[in-house]
Design a protein around this motif. Structure first.
Motif, PDB file in Angstrom:
ATOM      1  N   GLN A  63       0.725  -1.231   0.146  1.00 29.44           N
ATOM      2  CA  GLN A  63      -0.045  -0.107   0.012  1.00 29.44           C
ATOM      3  C   GLN A  63       0.984   1.225  -0.165  1.00 29.44           C
ATOM      4  O   GLN A  63       0.750   2.144  -0.733  1.00 29.44           O
ATOM      5  CB  GLN A  63      -1.069  -0.009   0.999  1.00 29.44           C
ATOM      6  CG  GLN A  63      -1.913  -1.087   0.955  1.00 29.44           C
ATOM      7  CD  GLN A  63      -2.866  -1.187   2.644  1.00 29.44           C
ATOM      8  OE1 GLN A  63      -2.610  -0.648   3.405  1.00 29.44           O
ATOM      9  NE2 GLN A  63      -3.916  -1.871   2.338  1.00 29.44           N
ATOM     10  N   VAL A  64       1.871   1.440   0.836  1.00 30.56           N
ATOM     11  CA  VAL A  64       3.010   2.492   0.888  1.00 30.56           C
ATOM     12  C   VAL A  64       3.526   2.679  -0.335  1.00 30.56           C
ATOM     13  O   VAL A  64       3.587   3.803  -1.050  1.00 30.56           O
ATOM     14  CB  VAL A  64       3.787   2.387   1.931  1.00 30.56           C
ATOM     15  CG1 VAL A  64       4.966   3.345   1.827  1.00 30.56           C
ATOM     16  CG2 VAL A  64       3.287   2.515   3.278  1.00 30.56           C
ATOM     17  N   LEU A  65       3.986   1.508  -0.963  1.00 32.34           N
ATOM     18  CA  LEU A  65       4.543   1.617  -2.393  1.00 32.34           C
ATOM     19  C   LEU A  65       3.748   2.196  -3.523  1.00 32.34           C
ATOM     20  O   LEU A  65       3.948   2.902  -4.348  1.00 32.34           O
ATOM     21  CB  LEU A  65       4.974  -0.011  -2.830  1.00 32.34           C
ATOM     22  CG  LEU A  65       5.754   0.064  -4.202  1.00 32.34           C
ATOM     23  CD1 LEU A  65       6.956   0.968  -4.300  1.00 32.34           C
ATOM     24  CD2 LEU A  65       6.058  -1.346  -4.760  1.00 32.34           C
ATOM     25  N   LEU A  66       2.628   1.634  -3.456  1.00 32.78           N
ATOM     26  CA  LEU A  66       1.492   2.340  -4.470  1.00 32.78           C
ATOM     27  C   LEU A  66       1.184   3.640  -4.368  1.00 32.78           C
ATOM     28  O   LEU A  66       1.194   4.319  -5.200  1.00 32.78           O
ATOM     29  CB  LEU A  66       0.359   1.306  -4.428  1.00 32.78           C
ATOM     30  CG  LEU A  66       0.191  -0.129  -4.705  1.00 32.78           C
ATOM     31  CD1 LEU A  66      -1.161  -1.036  -4.596  1.00 32.78           C
ATOM     32  CD2 LEU A  66       0.341   0.069  -6.440  1.00 32.78           C
ATOM     33  N   LYS A  67       1.062   4.277  -3.049  1.00 30.37           N
ATOM     34  CA  LYS A  67       0.866   5.408  -2.647  1.00 30.37           C
ATOM     35  C   LYS A  67       2.087   6.068  -3.180  1.00 30.37           C
ATOM     36  O   LYS A  67       2.002   7.441  -3.674  1.00 30.37           O
ATOM     37  CB  LYS A  67       0.748   5.661  -1.063  1.00 30.37           C
ATOM     38  CG  LYS A  67      -0.657   5.208  -0.845  1.00 30.37           C
ATOM     39  CD  LYS A  67      -0.883   5.699   0.827  1.00 30.37           C
ATOM     40  CE  LYS A  67      -2.038   5.042   1.045  1.00 30.37           C
ATOM     41  NZ  LYS A  67      -2.301   5.354   2.641  1.00 30.37           N
ATOM     42  N   SER A  68       3.154   5.766  -2.923  1.00 26.88           N
ATOM     43  CA  SER A  68       4.591   6.366  -3.392  1.00 26.88           C
ATOM     44  C   SER A  68       4.644   6.606  -4.929  1.00 26.88           C
ATOM     45  O   SER A  68       5.008   7.790  -5.391  1.00 26.88           O
ATOM     46  CB  SER A  68       5.676   5.770  -2.797  1.00 26.88           C
ATOM     47  OG  SER A  68       6.951   6.233  -3.454  1.00 26.88           O
ATOM     48  N   ILE A  69       4.094   5.546  -5.500  1.00 28.09           N
ATOM     49  CA  ILE A  69       4.560   5.449  -7.133  1.00 28.09           C
ATOM     50  C   ILE A  69       3.282   6.562  -7.867  1.00 28.09           C
ATOM     51  O   ILE A  69       3.374   7.078  -8.772  1.00 28.09           O
ATOM     52  CB  ILE A  69       4.490   4.311  -7.801  1.00 28.09           C
ATOM     53  CG1 ILE A  69       3.396   3.469  -7.439  1.00 28.09           C
ATOM     54  CG2 ILE A  69       5.903   3.674  -7.410  1.00 28.09           C
ATOM     55  CD1 ILE A  69       3.433   2.200  -8.225  1.00 28.09           C
ATOM     56  N   ASN A  70       2.217   6.370  -6.916  1.00 22.11           N
ATOM     57  CA  ASN A  70       0.759   7.273  -7.371  1.00 22.11           C
ATOM     58  C   ASN A  70       0.721   8.743  -7.037  1.00 22.11           C
ATOM     59  O   ASN A  70       0.063   9.568  -7.237  1.00 22.11           O
ATOM     60  CB  ASN A  70      -0.221   6.383  -7.135  1.00 22.11           C
ATOM     61  CG  ASN A  70      -0.682   5.316  -8.078  1.00 22.11           C
ATOM     62  OD1 ASN A  70      -0.161   5.300  -9.095  1.00 22.11           O
ATOM     63  ND2 ASN A  70      -1.085   4.299  -7.125  1.00 22.11           N
ATOM     64  N   GLY A  71       2.164   9.276  -6.181  1.00 23.09           N
ATOM     65  CA  GLY A  71       2.114  10.499  -5.505  1.00 23.09           C
ATOM     66  C   GLY A  71       1.243  10.921  -4.736  1.00 23.09           C
ATOM     67  O   GLY A  71       0.775  12.170  -4.719  1.00 23.09           O
ATOM     68  N   LYS A  72       0.664   9.964  -3.958  1.00 20.93           N
ATOM     69  CA  LYS A  72      -0.364  10.186  -3.078  1.00 20.93           C
ATOM     70  C   LYS A  72       0.232  10.405  -1.669  1.00 20.93           C
ATOM     71  O   LYS A  72       1.092   9.917  -1.403  1.00 20.93           O
ATOM     72  CB  LYS A  72      -1.575   9.380  -2.989  1.00 20.93           C
ATOM     73  CG  LYS A  72      -2.169   9.261  -4.471  1.00 20.93           C
ATOM     74  CD  LYS A  72      -3.235   8.346  -4.342  1.00 20.93           C
ATOM     75  CE  LYS A  72      -4.053   8.511  -5.748  1.00 20.93           C
ATOM     76  NZ  LYS A  72      -5.156   7.498  -5.765  1.00 20.93           N
TER      77      LYS A  72
END
Length: 72
Positions: A63-72
């Motif tokens: 979840q943290v990785l996805l937020k990081s790559i999506n700029g959230k």
């Protein structure tokens, strides 16, 4: 709100820099970089996370990785 880390920015940046330099030294492409990082992460989970906590921690990491790559 940004999360506070218990690690210093300088420590984090130095380690990140060393990893990037190693990848550049070996002219590692994207696929191999991701494979290497995946194996490192797997090793960390096996060596440093209790078996009954691995799945939940892996989900949180994802979840943290996805937020990081999506700029959230």
């Amino acid at each position: 709100m940004p999360q506070q880390s218990k690690y210093s920015d300088s420590q984090f940046e130095a380690i990140t820099h060393d990893i990037i330099v190693a990848f550049e030294k070996h002219q590692v492409n994207r696929d191999l970089s991701l494979m290497v990082m995946g194996n490192i992460i797997t090793n960390i989970f096996h060596q440093q996370v209790k078996e009954d906590q691995r799945e939940q921690m892996a989900k949180q990491f994802t979840q943290v990785l996805l937020k990081s790559i999506n700029g959230k």
